[in-house]
Design an enzyme around this catalytic site. Structure first.
Site, mmCIF file in Angstrom:
data_model
loop_
_atom_site.group_PDB
_atom_site.id
_atom_site.type_symbol
_atom_site.label_atom_id
_atom_site.label_comp_id
_atom_site.label_asym_id
_atom_site.label_seq_id
_atom_site.Cartn_x
_atom_site.Cartn_y
_atom_site.Cartn_z
ATOM 1 N N VAL A 88 0.827 -1.208 0.000
ATOM 2 C CA VAL A 88 0.000 0.000 0.000
ATOM 3 C C VAL A 88 0.867 1.267 0.000
ATOM 4 O O VAL A 88 0.499 2.290 -0.579
ATOM 5 C CB VAL A 88 -1.026 -0.064 1.166
ATOM 6 N N ASP A 89 2.031 1.175 0.605
ATOM 7 C CA ASP A 89 2.983 2.303 0.635
ATOM 8 C C ASP A 89 3.388 2.689 -0.801
ATOM 9 O O ASP A 89 3.317 3.876 -1.196
ATOM 10 C CB ASP A 89 4.212 1.862 1.446
ATOM 11 N N GLY B 148 0.508 -7.272 5.647
ATOM 12 C CA GLY B 148 1.111 -7.664 4.371
ATOM 13 C C GLY B 148 2.545 -8.110 4.591
ATOM 14 O O GLY B 148 2.819 -9.133 5.223
ATOM 15 N N TYR C 33 4.600 -7.139 6.676
ATOM 16 C CA TYR C 33 4.946 -7.270 8.100
ATOM 17 C C TYR C 33 4.316 -8.499 8.775
ATOM 18 O O TYR C 33 4.532 -8.726 9.968
ATOM 19 C CB TYR C 33 4.591 -5.983 8.847
HETATM 20 N N1 APR Z 1 -5.177 -0.343 -1.110
HETATM 21 C C1 APR Z 1 -5.485 -0.953 0.057
HETATM 22 N N2 APR Z 1 -4.751 -1.937 0.590
HETATM 23 C C2 APR Z 1 -3.643 -2.339 -0.078
HETATM 24 C C3 APR Z 1 -3.216 -1.747 -1.285
HETATM 25 C C4 APR Z 1 -4.045 -0.706 -1.805
HETATM 26 N N3 APR Z 1 -3.741 -0.085 -2.939
HETATM 27 N N4 APR Z 1 -2.084 -2.370 -1.691
HETATM 28 C C5 APR Z 1 -1.801 -3.329 -0.772
HETATM 29 N N5 APR Z 1 -2.746 -3.316 0.198
HETATM 30 C C6 APR Z 1 -2.899 -4.174 1.374
HETATM 31 C C7 APR Z 1 -2.121 -5.467 1.431
HETATM 32 O O1 APR Z 1 -2.749 -6.448 0.599
HETATM 33 C C8 APR Z 1 -2.255 -5.814 2.911
HETATM 34 O O2 APR Z 1 -3.523 -6.406 3.181
HETATM 35 O O3 APR Z 1 -2.435 -3.473 2.527
HETATM 36 C C9 APR Z 1 -2.226 -4.426 3.582
HETATM 37 C C10 APR Z 1 -0.912 -4.081 4.275
HETATM 38 O O4 APR Z 1 0.174 -4.646 3.557
HETATM 39 P P1 APR Z 1 1.559 -3.884 3.284
HETATM 40 O O5 APR Z 1 1.337 -2.789 2.306
HETATM 41 O O6 APR Z 1 2.557 -4.918 2.951
HETATM 42 O O7 APR Z 1 1.888 -3.168 4.712
HETATM 43 P P2 APR Z 1 2.580 -3.759 6.054
HETATM 44 O O8 APR Z 1 2.326 -5.207 6.258
HETATM 45 O O9 APR Z 1 2.204 -2.789 7.138
HETATM 46 O O10 APR Z 1 4.136 -3.644 5.754
HETATM 47 C C11 APR Z 1 4.734 -2.382 5.703
HETATM 48 O O11 APR Z 1 5.698 -2.828 3.566
HETATM 49 O O12 APR Z 1 5.807 -1.794 1.527
HETATM 50 C C12 APR Z 1 6.365 -1.868 2.736
HETATM 51 O O13 APR Z 1 7.197 0.368 3.037
HETATM 52 C C13 APR Z 1 6.312 -0.608 3.557
HETATM 53 O O14 APR Z 1 8.164 -1.489 4.720
HETATM 54 C C14 APR Z 1 6.776 -1.203 4.828
HETATM 55 C C15 APR Z 1 6.019 -2.500 4.911
#
Ligand code: APR
Length: 179
Positions: free
Chosen positions: A39-40, A127, A129
């Site tokens: 999502v980042d 995700g 993490y």
């Molecule tokens: N909209 C909503 N949710 C999303 C989107 C989107 N466009 N893209 C991904 N997701 C979901 C993922 O499928 C997951 O369910 O967001 C949730 C969180 O996943 P991650 O983005 O991997 O976040 P997180 O687990 O908190 O990990 C953070 O990931 O990308 C890196 O810079 C970020 O290092 C940090 C880590």
């Protein structure tokens, strides 16, 4: 799925957080605020380079796990992005639950401080993490529900869930909270 809590509501939707029309979109960032995938990556891509420049200028030391920082919304439809740093799941023994709760609480407090009425969260930490989604959903929804019972600032907290499995976990937890 929509549920009323106090004068506000919690909404669960399956979709992409970057297209939401709300006052603030929450990002699941890392402690370096360096951008990444998931999502980042999607938020930075949609918002444009402006918010990364703002992060580097205003928060050169990053953001501690369990906290969040604020930037403008760049090219998004929202006024702000809150960059929240959830914990990396390491089995549950290093206070991950308190850190995840704190990340949500700080976003809710920041929303009040910046007079935001509508806010969209992703599923923080579930995700890359690897936080187990059923456990994370419980913390996310309970933390928001407790806040909404007493907040007259917030009208809507929308969880934007990216896949059916995550949506299903959040829906099951929200249903148990209605009983
Ligand atoms: N909209 C909503 N949710 C999303 C989107 C989107 N466009 N893209 C991904 N997701 C979901 C993922 O499928 C997951 O369910 O967001 C949730 C969180 O996943 P991650 O983005 O991997 O976040 P997180 O687990 O908190 O990990 C953070 O990931 O990308 C890196 O810079 C970020 O290092 C940090 C880590």
């Amino acid at each position: 799925m929509i549920v009323q809590f106090g004068s506000a509501r919690i909404e669960l939707v399956l979709g992409d957080i970057t297209v939401q029309r709300v006052d603030v979109i929450v990002n699941a960032a890392n402690a370096q605020l360096a951008g990444g995938g998931g999502v980042d990556g999607a938020i930075h891509l949609a918002a444009g380079p402006e918010i990364m420049e703002e992060l580097q200028r205003r928060y050169p030391d990053g953001c501690p796990t369990g906290s969040a920082v604020v930037t403008s919304g760049g090219n998004l439809h929202s006024r702000y992005v809150f960059h929240a740093v959830g914990p990396i799941w390491q089995g549950g023994g290093i206070k991950e639950s308190g850190l995840l709760e704190s990340a949500y609480q700080i976003c809710l407090s920041l929303a009040e401080k910046h007079t935001c009425r509508t806010l969209a969260f992703p599923s923080i930490s579930t995700g890359v993490y690897r936080y187990p989604v059923d456990l994370a959903a419980e913390i996310a929804l309970r933390t928001v529900a407790v806040k909404l019972e007493t907040s007259d600032q917030l009208d809507l907290v929308r969880f934007v869930l990216f896949d059916q499995g995550t949506f299903g976990s959040y829906a099951r937890v929200l249903e148990t909270m209605l009983i």
